[in-house]
Motif scaffolding. Structure first.
Motif, PDB file in Angstrom:
ATOM      1  N   VAL A 285       8.338  -7.488  -7.845  1.00 51.58           N
ATOM      2  CA  VAL A 285       9.258  -7.100  -6.776  1.00 51.58           C
ATOM      3  C   VAL A 285       9.955  -8.339  -6.201  1.00 51.58           C
ATOM      4  CG1 VAL A 285       9.436  -6.084  -4.470  1.00 51.58           C
ATOM      5  CG2 VAL A 285       7.979  -5.005  -6.199  1.00 51.58           C
ATOM      6  N   SER A 286       9.205  -9.420  -6.022  1.00 52.61           N
ATOM      7  CA  SER A 286       9.779 -10.659  -5.502  1.00 52.61           C
ATOM      8  C   SER A 286      10.848 -11.199  -6.441  1.00 52.61           C
ATOM      9  CB  SER A 286       8.681 -11.707  -5.307  1.00 52.61           C
ATOM     10  OG  SER A 286       7.719 -11.285  -4.368  1.00 52.61           O
ATOM     11  N   TYR A 287      10.587 -11.104  -7.739  1.00 49.90           N
ATOM     12  CA  TYR A 287      11.538 -11.573  -8.750  1.00 49.90           C
ATOM     13  C   TYR A 287      12.838 -10.785  -8.664  1.00 49.90           C
ATOM     14  CZ  TYR A 287      12.993 -13.358 -13.353  1.00 49.90           C
ATOM     15  OH  TYR A 287      13.648 -13.980 -14.384  1.00 49.90           O
ATOM     16  N   ILE A 288      12.711  -9.466  -8.613  1.00 47.66           N
ATOM     17  CA  ILE A 288      13.897  -8.602  -8.555  1.00 47.66           C
ATOM     18  C   ILE A 288      14.689  -8.848  -7.271  1.00 47.66           C
ATOM     19  CG2 ILE A 288      14.668  -6.201  -8.411  1.00 47.66           C
ATOM     20  CD1 ILE A 288      12.258  -5.463 -10.175  1.00 47.66           C
ATOM     21  N   LEU A 289      13.987  -8.898  -6.139  1.00 53.38           N
ATOM     22  CA  LEU A 289      14.662  -9.135  -4.862  1.00 53.38           C
ATOM     23  C   LEU A 289      15.315 -10.517  -4.823  1.00 53.38           C
ATOM     24  CD1 LEU A 289      12.110  -7.588  -2.326  1.00 53.38           C
ATOM     25  CD2 LEU A 289      14.325  -6.645  -3.037  1.00 53.38           C
ATOM     26  N   GLY A 290      14.643 -11.496  -5.409  1.00 56.12           N
ATOM     27  CA  GLY A 290      15.201 -12.837  -5.456  1.00 56.12           C
ATOM     28  C   GLY A 290      16.496 -12.894  -6.245  1.00 56.12           C
TER      29      GLY A 290
END
Length: 228
Positions: free
Chosen positions: A203-208
């Motif tokens: 999720v952090s990767y996608i949001l980033g």
């Protein structure tokens, strides 16, 4: 001091001339299997999270310096991408006729090393939020991402070569593998025993990536306003 050595540090005042032996020694040093770039790639491929955690907390002499690693691997991908003219770029923002946005997009695609570090800052922001209970500061998380994004560049490079040779479109498959690798590496870094760690990493990767893309579009819009 005498003519050859400094009395304090005992080093040569005048270095030896660069010759073939010097070049071979430097190449051997960079590719060294015990602490060079090949060792770094192997360890990041087998145990990424554990090795990066060890680099940050205990031993920083075994792996290649993270910023150098991501710049070198990004350069490798850039050269391969330009040589084979791979259409699906690693980072691409569609300007849809917006000259300023296209200018920024062209800079991003021409400077993957710097772009990855900038994008890493956005991902690090979200990782810091999702993994706030862990005692890692923003810059330590950014170091984690330099290693992981560097490995992603190498993975994309391999698929780009295969696609360039076979003409089969493989970059979407590469993107899927990269997502899995990122989640696995980051989850292993924070807490490999918790399934939630891998999910929060993804999720952090996608949001980033989303916030990185939005920031580019905002910057393009601001440049258009200024130019008018």
């Amino acid at each position: 001091m005498n003519e050859e050595f400094c009395s304090n540090c005992k080093q040569n005042l005048k270095p030896k001339r660069i010759d073939g032996h010097y070049i071979l020694h430097e190449i051997e040093h960079v590719l060294h299997f015990d602490r060079g770039i090949l060792y770094t790639i192997r360890e990041l491929f087998i145990r990424p999270g554990e090795n990066i955690r060890n680099f940050i907390s205990e031993n920083r002499s075994r792996l290649v310096k993270p910023v150098i690693f991501i710049i070198v691997t990004s350069l490798i991908y850039t050269l391969i991408n330009h040589f084979f003219h791979i259409e699906e770029s690693y980072i691409k923002i569609d300007g849809a006729g917006d000259s300023k946005l296209n200018t920024i997009n062209n800079w991003v695609q021409s400077h993957y090393g710097y772009s990855n570090i900038i994008m890493g800052a956005f991902i690090a922001f979200w990782l810091k939020i999702f993994f706030r209970k862990y005692d890692y500061n923003f810059f330590e998380i950014l170091i984690l991402l330099c290693f992981i994004l560097g490995m992603e560049m190498l993975m994309f490079s391999v698929f780009a070569i295969v696609e360039g040779v076979t003409k089969y479109h493989l970059m979407q498959i590469a993107a899927g593998i990269v997502f899995v690798y990122f989640s696995w590496a980051v989850g292993q870094f924070f807490d490999k025993g918790k399934v939630a760690s891998y999910f929060k990493a993804l999720v952090s990767y996608i949001l980033g990536m989303i916030t990185f893309g939005i920031s580019i579009m905002i910057l393009g819009a601001l440049m258009n306003l200024i130019s008018h």
